[in-house]
Design an enzyme around this catalytic site. Structure first.
Site, PDB file in Angstrom:
ATOM      1  N   LYS A  53     -52.059  12.751  16.455  1.00 56.40           N
ATOM      2  CA  LYS A  53     -52.079  14.137  16.940  1.00 56.40           C
ATOM      3  C   LYS A  53     -52.689  15.054  15.893  1.00 56.40           C
ATOM      4  CE  LYS A  53     -48.209  13.318  20.006  1.00 56.40           C
ATOM      5  NZ  LYS A  53     -46.779  13.183  20.149  1.00 56.40           N
ATOM      6  N   GLN A  97     -41.190  15.516  17.972  1.00 54.88           N
ATOM      7  CA  GLN A  97     -41.412  14.134  18.412  1.00 54.88           C
ATOM      8  C   GLN A  97     -40.087  13.472  18.805  1.00 54.88           C
ATOM      9  OE1 GLN A  97     -44.595  12.635  18.555  1.00 54.88           O
ATOM     10  NE2 GLN A  97     -43.482  11.022  19.619  1.00 54.88           N
ATOM     11  N   ASP A 120     -45.616  20.622  25.000  1.00 57.08           N
ATOM     12  CA  ASP A 120     -45.188  19.339  25.577  1.00 57.08           C
ATOM     13  C   ASP A 120     -44.771  19.526  27.048  1.00 57.08           C
ATOM     14  OD1 ASP A 120     -45.240  16.857  24.488  1.00 57.08           O
ATOM     15  OD2 ASP A 120     -43.269  16.959  23.536  1.00 57.08           O
TER      16      ASP A 120
END
Ligand code: NDP
Length: 292
Positions: A53, A97, A120
């Protein structure tokens, strides 16, 4: 005739090029889109995703940074980091995460991220906005990526029977929200572990989205001839002959399914390639909303 194979890498590259263009345009107006990923603990797979990422951000001319916290981090400590990022004007996207260590409630963290920085797409505000079709919603990256793949290959979705295997909050449910929206217009069935006669649902599906986390579960004999098959599954199966000690398999048995389907995603090289590209896209959108 064997199915045409969807090239996830090529579509993802196109999305990333668009993101880089948008980021460059924002830079001329003094905004560098910024994404912060927070990694708690030392899960090997998570560390690999996080690195990818950060790299993708830099390649797109965006600001990408990772905050690494020890596995012993408390919920209060993580919430304080999220609060700091919420208040930082240089950061437009925040991603914590998953999975998190046991002592931290993931829902408490997801709910603390400011919805306008929730790239997200897991905050309940964005979940609701996706469901009602709000244009400023952040859709979760994997199901959105799956839809973008279908659109890139001009899959006709209006009035089609779309059967989704799996009802997770990360893939199955948001996939259903996206497929049923006006403009996409599919007729959606969501199957799960309590579904009766799963195969009868699969056999009438024009579009199958498989997201159950079971290697090669869907075989060609379960599919309607000509179906479009989108395989979200990523399953590691131990294999001593492989360099890594394992091989990746989707939720679909590719050799038999590709004999029946008209269009199919491979694993790897399909949906998996889209997730980070869509994350970049959400981050650049979050940054452009600052101007609105
Ligand atoms: P979850 O484990 O959270 O959910 C699995 C879903 O599948 C559940 O709804 C479960 O039903 C259902 N299910 C399991 N077994 C069966 C069965 N035999 N018949 C019918 N339904 C079943 O998984 P995720 O949604 O997080 O992930 C699914 C797959 O997608 C995984 O392989 C994962 O690795 C992959 N993935 C890939 C991503 C990417 O491409 N970047 C991102 C996210 C996920 P129930 O609810 O009843 O338990």
């Amino acid at each position: 005739m064997p199915a045409e194979i969807i090239d996830g890498a090529a579509v993802a590259a196109k999305v990333r090029a668009e993101v880089a263009r948008d980021a460059a345009a924002l830079a001329t107006r003094g905004i560098i889109p910024g994404l912060t990923v927070v990694l708690v603990g030392d899960d090997g797979a998570s560390a690999v995703y996080v690195k990818a990422k950060e790299k993708a951000c830099h390649e797109a001319g965006m600001h990408g940074e990772t905050i690494r916290m020890p596995a012993s981090t408390t919920q209060a400590e993580l919430l304080a980091v999220v609060d700091g990022l919420n208040a930082d004007p240089k950061i437009h996207g925040i991603l914590v995460q998953m999975p998190l260590p046991k002592q931290i409630d993931p829902q408490a963290i997801i709910r603390r991220i400011a919805p306008h920085k929730d790239v997200d797409g897991f905050h309940p505000v964005n979940v609701g906005k996706v469901l009602i079709g709000d244009s400023d919603a952040f859709a979760p990256c994997t199901p959105w990526g799956a839809l973008v793949l279908m659109q890139a290959y001009n899959v006709s979705t209006a009035g089609k029977e779309c059967v989704i295997l799996g009802r997770s909050n990360i893939v199955g449910k948001p996939m259903a929200s996206l497929m049923v929206q006006p403009g996409v217009d599919a007729t959606v069935t969501v199957c799960h572990s309590r579904t009766k006669d799963l195969v009868s649902h699969l056999r009438r599906a024009d579009i199958v989205v498989a997201a159950i986390g079971k290697a090669e579960f869907v075989t060609g004999d379960m599919l309607k001839p000509g179906a479009v098959v989108i395989d979200v599954g990523i399953n590691r199966v131990d294999d001593a002959t492989a360099k890594a000690g394992y091989k990746l398999y989707g939720d679909v048995h590719f050799p038999s399914a590709s004999e029946v389907a008209s269009l199919i995603t491979p694993v790897p090289g399909g949906v998996g390639r889209m997730t980070i590209a869509m994350l970049m896209k959400n981050t650049v959108r979050a940054a452009s909303m600052v101007l609105a």
